[in-house]
Motif scaffolding. Structure first.
Motif, PDB file in Angstrom:
ATOM      1  N   ALA A  31       0.795  -1.322  -0.172  1.00  0.00           N
ATOM      2  CA  ALA A  31       0.078  -0.090   0.100  1.00  0.00           C
ATOM      3  C   ALA A  31       0.781   1.211  -0.214  1.00  0.00           C
ATOM      4  O   ALA A  31       0.532   2.251   0.608  1.00  0.00           O
ATOM      5  CB  ALA A  31      -0.911   0.096   0.982  1.00  0.00           C
ATOM      6  N   TRP A 122      -4.073  13.624  -5.762  1.00  0.00           N
ATOM      7  CA  TRP A 122      -3.736  13.745  -4.341  1.00  0.00           C
ATOM      8  C   TRP A 122      -2.706  12.763  -4.033  1.00  0.00           C
ATOM      9  O   TRP A 122      -1.725  12.800  -3.272  1.00  0.00           O
ATOM     10  CB  TRP A 122      -4.779  13.926  -3.396  1.00  0.00           C
ATOM     11  N   ASN A 123      -3.141  11.630  -4.300  1.00  0.00           N
ATOM     12  CA  ASN A 123      -2.256  10.301  -4.176  1.00  0.00           C
ATOM     13  C   ASN A 123      -1.111   9.947  -4.856  1.00  0.00           C
ATOM     14  O   ASN A 123       0.020   9.168  -4.627  1.00  0.00           O
ATOM     15  CB  ASN A 123      -3.172   8.980  -4.214  1.00  0.00           C
ATOM     16  N   ASP A 410     -19.733   7.777  -1.494  1.00  0.00           N
ATOM     17  CA  ASP A 410     -20.405   6.649  -0.830  1.00  0.00           C
ATOM     18  C   ASP A 410     -21.268   7.217   0.126  1.00  0.00           C
ATOM     19  O   ASP A 410     -22.399   6.476   0.394  1.00  0.00           O
ATOM     20  CB  ASP A 410     -19.006   5.974  -0.200  1.00  0.00           C
ATOM     21  N   SER A 438     -16.019  12.538   9.175  1.00  0.00           N
ATOM     22  CA  SER A 438     -14.943  11.761   9.820  1.00  0.00           C
ATOM     23  C   SER A 438     -13.849  11.133   8.557  1.00  0.00           C
ATOM     24  O   SER A 438     -12.514  11.013   9.153  1.00  0.00           O
ATOM     25  CB  SER A 438     -15.625  10.632  10.564  1.00  0.00           C
ATOM     26  N   ASP A 439     -14.269  11.098   7.377  1.00  0.00           N
ATOM     27  CA  ASP A 439     -13.259  10.652   6.388  1.00  0.00           C
ATOM     28  C   ASP A 439     -12.173  11.690   6.233  1.00  0.00           C
ATOM     29  O   ASP A 439     -11.123  11.719   5.993  1.00  0.00           O
ATOM     30  CB  ASP A 439     -14.014  10.350   4.990  1.00  0.00           C
ATOM     31  N   ALA A 442     -10.117  11.812   9.232  1.00  0.00           N
ATOM     32  CA  ALA A 442      -9.018  10.660   9.220  1.00  0.00           C
ATOM     33  C   ALA A 442      -7.954  10.997   8.263  1.00  0.00           C
ATOM     34  O   ALA A 442      -6.935  10.569   8.531  1.00  0.00           O
ATOM     35  CB  ALA A 442      -9.849   9.512   8.719  1.00  0.00           C
ATOM     36  N   ASN A 443      -8.213  11.607   7.312  1.00  0.00           N
ATOM     37  CA  ASN A 443      -7.129  12.111   6.078  1.00  0.00           C
ATOM     38  C   ASN A 443      -6.513  13.622   6.386  1.00  0.00           C
ATOM     39  O   ASN A 443      -6.092  14.167   5.596  1.00  0.00           O
ATOM     40  CB  ASN A 443      -7.777  12.188   4.793  1.00  0.00           C
ATOM     41  N   GLU A 444      -6.645  14.020   7.670  1.00  0.00           N
ATOM     42  CA  GLU A 444      -5.955  15.280   8.284  1.00  0.00           C
ATOM     43  C   GLU A 444      -6.326  16.547   7.136  1.00  0.00           C
ATOM     44  O   GLU A 444      -5.719  17.139   7.029  1.00  0.00           O
ATOM     45  CB  GLU A 444      -4.443  14.980   8.395  1.00  0.00           C
ATOM     46  N   PRO A 447      -4.458  17.544   3.030  1.00  0.00           N
ATOM     47  CA  PRO A 447      -3.640  18.716   2.686  1.00  0.00           C
ATOM     48  C   PRO A 447      -3.070  18.626   1.284  1.00  0.00           C
ATOM     49  O   PRO A 447      -2.555  17.586   1.008  1.00  0.00           O
ATOM     50  CB  PRO A 447      -2.579  18.474   3.877  1.00  0.00           C
TER      51      PRO A 447
ATOM     52  N   ARG B  61      -3.219   4.015   9.907  1.00  0.00           N
ATOM     53  CA  ARG B  61      -2.993   3.512   8.442  1.00  0.00           C
ATOM     54  C   ARG B  61      -4.184   3.589   7.348  1.00  0.00           C
ATOM     55  O   ARG B  61      -5.269   3.360   7.846  1.00  0.00           O
ATOM     56  CB  ARG B  61      -2.483   1.821   8.676  1.00  0.00           C
ATOM     57  N   LYS B  62      -3.854   4.071   6.388  1.00  0.00           N
ATOM     58  CA  LYS B  62      -4.755   4.188   5.266  1.00  0.00           C
ATOM     59  C   LYS B  62      -4.343   3.030   4.088  1.00  0.00           C
ATOM     60  O   LYS B  62      -3.166   2.624   4.318  1.00  0.00           O
ATOM     61  CB  LYS B  62      -4.714   5.401   4.555  1.00  0.00           C
ATOM     62  N   LEU B  63      -5.536   2.824   3.360  1.00  0.00           N
ATOM     63  CA  LEU B  63      -5.199   1.917   2.430  1.00  0.00           C
ATOM     64  C   LEU B  63      -4.184   2.445   1.442  1.00  0.00           C
ATOM     65  O   LEU B  63      -3.153   1.876   0.699  1.00  0.00           O
ATOM     66  CB  LEU B  63      -6.613   1.276   1.651  1.00  0.00           C
ATOM     67  N   LEU B  64      -4.345   3.693   1.022  1.00  0.00           N
ATOM     68  CA  LEU B  64      -3.438   4.403   0.187  1.00  0.00           C
ATOM     69  C   LEU B  64      -3.572   5.803   0.700  1.00  0.00           C
ATOM     70  O   LEU B  64      -4.677   6.539   0.856  1.00  0.00           O
ATOM     71  CB  LEU B  64      -3.987   4.548  -1.445  1.00  0.00           C
ATOM     72  N   SER B  65      -2.388   6.767   0.857  1.00  0.00           N
ATOM     73  CA  SER B  65      -2.415   7.927   1.015  1.00  0.00           C
ATOM     74  C   SER B  65      -0.973   8.301   1.172  1.00  0.00           C
ATOM     75  O   SER B  65       0.031   7.663   1.658  1.00  0.00           O
ATOM     76  CB  SER B  65      -3.026   7.839   2.673  1.00  0.00           C
ATOM     77  N   PRO B  66      -0.842   9.582   0.754  1.00  0.00           N
ATOM     78  CA  PRO B  66       0.512  10.076   0.628  1.00  0.00           C
ATOM     79  C   PRO B  66       0.813  10.633   2.237  1.00  0.00           C
ATOM     80  O   PRO B  66       1.995  10.837   2.312  1.00  0.00           O
ATOM     81  CB  PRO B  66       0.520  11.236  -0.195  1.00  0.00           C
ATOM     82  N   LEU B  67       0.127  10.510   3.169  1.00  0.00           N
ATOM     83  CA  LEU B  67       0.398  11.007   4.428  1.00  0.00           C
ATOM     84  C   LEU B  67       0.941   9.985   5.156  1.00  0.00           C
ATOM     85  O   LEU B  67       0.608   8.799   4.749  1.00  0.00           O
ATOM     86  CB  LEU B  67      -0.883  11.305   5.283  1.00  0.00           C
ATOM     87  N   GLN B 283      -9.684   2.692   5.577  1.00  0.00           N
ATOM     88  CA  GLN B 283      -9.130   3.244   6.816  1.00  0.00           C
ATOM     89  C   GLN B 283      -8.721   1.949   7.503  1.00  0.00           C
ATOM     90  O   GLN B 283      -9.257   1.224   8.142  1.00  0.00           O
ATOM     91  CB  GLN B 283     -10.179   3.858   7.811  1.00  0.00           C
ATOM     92  N   ARG B 286      -8.482   1.669  11.391  1.00  0.00           N
ATOM     93  CA  ARG B 286      -9.744   1.508  12.170  1.00  0.00           C
ATOM     94  C   ARG B 286     -10.415  -0.048  11.657  1.00  0.00           C
ATOM     95  O   ARG B 286     -10.971  -0.567  12.609  1.00  0.00           O
ATOM     96  CB  ARG B 286     -10.641   2.664  11.750  1.00  0.00           C
TER      97      ARG B 286
END
Lengths: 449, 312
Positions: A31, A122-123, A410, A438-439, A442-444, A447, B61-67, B283, B286
């Protein structure tokens, strides 16, 4: 068998049965986000030797295979570039790309629905087109296409067509109940007017007058087709000032009122929820079809002169319409950006744009192609689409350009399904807001950069 | 019995004496070697992933994330345990289990007794009842989706049988969705329990039935005092495994309702919550904490249930 051994076996059985089920969620090693895009200047002006590019597409219809083969036989043959089309279908398209990114195995060219772009960018799955695009190349594009492809002030993608939303209607059925036929969005039916029309149509023998393609299921269709209900009432699916919350816009009194009205149509049997194909509208069990441009071909063939396109109803703040559609982007793992651009350039030339847009029934992405088609001109059957796009974002509303779009989609899709099933509107929309917020948390806050 | 075991002991000890002192070690080595494939598979596919889930459940931890991934302590557990969606899912799991475990065990026992009779054609019925086990549940769910359509096959039958009085919209009406899911689940898995109980029935010594018949026991008395005690261990196993499997309810409720776990969360389960959180919403941290909680819940249930295990 003694007791302790049995305990061990029972314990292992539980682990095997439960952990086996959980195993999948732990596969995190792959991942890692894809490599950061090279900023600004992916193209070096030269294609280095013969190269084969993989293109993932949502369709292998004639327009797409035609575009690929005309490239491979034309400019591709000259440049030494071969494009290989991989058809993934529309369902699960996004999951596939995410999976490919996780496995570091992205294709070179990604054909994707508009709003996927912002999360992909973003990714770091896709890179800006940057210097690949020659000066002046964008002049003929509809502004909506350029703005859809832009994230964080960089152009990432170009489409061959834009979309149009409205209600396809049977003129004769509307005339039989004395309904007026609006031509522009300023003139749209109010929700109360549509309510009367639906009930009159039902009384006149049209069993379930409003077709909404519920059988498309939980995908991009629900936010694309029905976020306009909330937006037309003055709400939205996210607060666009900073994209940090949906509170107050998705669950405000305007949104609740409009969704309550929509729910009553479902509860009173005015909406066809059990259709499994397009035959209800074509055969006359429904008189109105709330759907996008892609039904133009089938409907105009089946109904001929009896077909008319009317704007979506006005729930209080003016009629709205969806916009945006599939577009071409360059993945961050593209072997040769110059070769990728050669393909994107090919499929955004007037000839290909005309062919692809015609096959999809969509609005061509180039003004010059659009001007040449009388069905988009004043008095034409699809003129409404053009008017709406020209008035974007006031009438045609772009889907929000935020990496949180997947979560918004979703949450909205779930909420809409529950509202149609009869759930309490306020608490359902409150839950949707919670899910979106909340999503984002959770992804801050997603940014930038 | 006593003499036999003494003989065995004698044989064993004489064998040991014949091959000293490498014997026990080579026996141990063979034991390790034989268990290795199973142990390695369990480690790789069960223990390691579960350990990873445990670690991940304390991160964001995310499935995919640049963070970057950060430690978040017990935040995931706090969020999950204060989420009404989780408790609603657990409640649905419990309702589903409370209904399916006794019904499915009873039905499986009944079918096993039926197909255990020495009648012509009983093999055909054994096969018919077992066939659904060989189907992919997700594929079967799609077929049931069609059968359960408001104007589908089931409702056509219902309309005839009830004279049109009862033709519910099985999957869209939240009052009936769980019932539809339970029906499909029973159909899909009762054959598995049936086969286990069938094997158990065939192991009950015939002489016990003969003795009972000589004593004048009725069919019911034989069933109650010979059959049930004779298969009590397998019955207990079936109840345990049905309980665990019923908590894993996923395929049907993901595929059949208008949205996964719907409508109105009527068929939401912990598995749906877990997969939805981990993959749909990306997520992983979680989602992992839900997996750990899920494991603990099922473990507790199983441990509790073992207190009722019949003695040898």
């Amino acid at each position: 068998m003694n007791r302790s051994r049995k305990q061990v076996i029972a314990g292992l059985a539980v682990i095997a049965l439960v952990a086996g089920a959980c195993g999948g969620s732990d596969d995190d090693e792959a991942a890692e986000p894809a490599a950061e895009p090279a900023a600004g200047a992916p193209c070096d002006g030269a294609i280095d030797g013969p190269v084969t590019l993989q293109l993932t597409s949502h369709s292998s219809g004639d327009a797409y295979t035609g575009a690929v083969s005309s490239f491979n036989e034309g400019p591709g043959a000259e440049l030494g570039v071969t494009v290989e089309l991989i058809d993934l279908g529309e369902t699960g398209y996004e999951d596939f790309i995410v999976g490919a990114a996780a496995a570091n195995d992205l294709p070179d060219i990604i054909d994707m629905d508009g709003p996927f772009l912002y999360n992909f960018a973003w990714n770091g799955f896709v890179q800006p087109l940057g210097n690949c695009v020659p000066d002046g190349y964008l002049d003929d594009f509809l502004p909506s296409i350029v703005s859809q492809g832009t994230y964080n002030n960089e152009l990432y993608s170009l489409g061959s067509f834009d979309s149009g939303m409205g209600i396809w209607a049977k003129r004769s059925a509307l005339e039989s109940v004395g309904a007026r036929i609006p031509e522009t969005s300023d003139d749209a039916w109010t929700a109360a007017e549509l309510d009367t029309i639906l009930r009159d149509l039902e009384a006149s023998g049209v069993t379930e007058p409003l077709d909404i393609k519920w059988w498309y299921g939980a995908g991009e269709w629900r936010p694309y087709g029905f976020a306009t209900i909330v937006q037309s009432a003055g709400g939205d699916i996210i607060d666009r000032t900073d994209f940090q919350s949906a509170d107050g816009v998705l669950n405000g009194p305007e949104a609740v009122g409009a969704m309550t009205q929509f729910q009553s149509w479902a509860a009173d049997g005015l909406i066809d929820l059990s259709a499994v194909d397009d035959s209800n509208f074509i055969e006359g069990d429904a008189a109105l079809s709330w759907v996008g441009h892609w039904m133009y071909g089938a409907y105009s063939e089946a109904l001929g002169d009896d077909l008319v396109l009317v704007p979506l109803p006005d729930f209080g703040a003016g009629s709205k319409a969806g916009m945006g559609s599939w577009n071409w982007a360059m993945s961050s793992d593209a072997v040769d950006p110059d070769a990728v651009w050669a393909f994107i350039e090919h499929v955004t030339q007037p000839k290909q744009v005309e062919a692809i847009a015609a096959a999809e029934g969509a609005v061509p992405a180039l003004q010059s192609v659009l001007d040449a088609d009388p069905s988009f001109a004043p008095g034409g059957l699809r003129h409404l689409y053009v008017l709406n796009l020209q008035s974007a974002p006031d009438i045609a509303v772009p889907r929000p350009a935020t990496p949180a779009y997947g979560a918004i989609r979703d949450a909205f899709s779930t909420a809409l399904a529950d509202i149609v099933s009869g759930a309490d509107v306020q608490s359902t929309l409150d839950d949707a807001v919670d899910a979106i917020d909340s999503d984002i948390e959770a992804n801050e806050g997603y940014p930038a950069g | 019995m006593h003499t036999v075991s003494t003989d065995v002991d004698t044989v064993t000890s004489s064998a040991r004496q014949a091959k000293p002192p490498g014997g026990p070690r080579s026996v141990r080595r063979a034991g390790i070697l034989f268990s290795l494939p199973a142990v390695v598979l369990l480690l790789v596919f069960m223990v390691v992933p579960f350990g990873t889930a445990l670690v991940l459940s304390f991160t964001n931890r995310k499935l995919l994330s640049p963070l970057p991934t950060r430690w978040v302590g017990l935040d995931n557990y706090r969020d999950v345990l204060t989420d009404s969606g989780f408790w609603g899912a657990l409640q649905n799991n419990i309702i589903f289990s409370v209904i399916t475990v006794p019904v499915q065990t009873g039905l499986a026992l009944m079918l096993a007794v039926l197909v255990n009779q020495k009648l012509r054609g009983s093999v055909v019925y054994r096969t018919l009842y077992f066939i659904p086990i060989t189907f992919s549940l997700s594929a079967a769910s799609v077929i049931w989706l069609v059968l359960l359509n408001p104007s589908g096959l089931l409702n056509t039958v219902m309309e005839t049988v009830t004279f049109g009085a009862f033709t519910p919209d099985w999957l869209n009406d939240p009052r009936y969705t769980m019932t539809a899911i339970i029906l499909v689940s029973l159909w899909a898995s009762v054959g598995f329990q049936m086969v286990i109980l069938l094997a158990a029935l065939q192991d009950v010594p015939k002489s016990l039935y003969e003795a009972a018949a000589v004593d004048g026991a009725s069919w019911w008395q034989q069933f109650r005092h010979v059959t049930v005690p004779g298969i009590r261990h397998q019955l207990f196993f079936v109840v345990t495994i049905t309980l665990i499997l019923s908590f894993r309810l996923f395929d049907q409720v993901w595929i059949m309702p208008p949205r996964p776990g719907g409508p109105l969360d009527a068929t939401n389960t912990i598995m749906v919550e877990m997969v939805g959180t981990g993959f749909e919403r990306g997520q992983i941290g979680r989602g992992s904490s839900i997996a750990v909680l899920f494991f603990l819940i099922v473990l507790l249930l199983t441990v509790f249930q073992r207190r009722f295990e019949p003695a040898d």
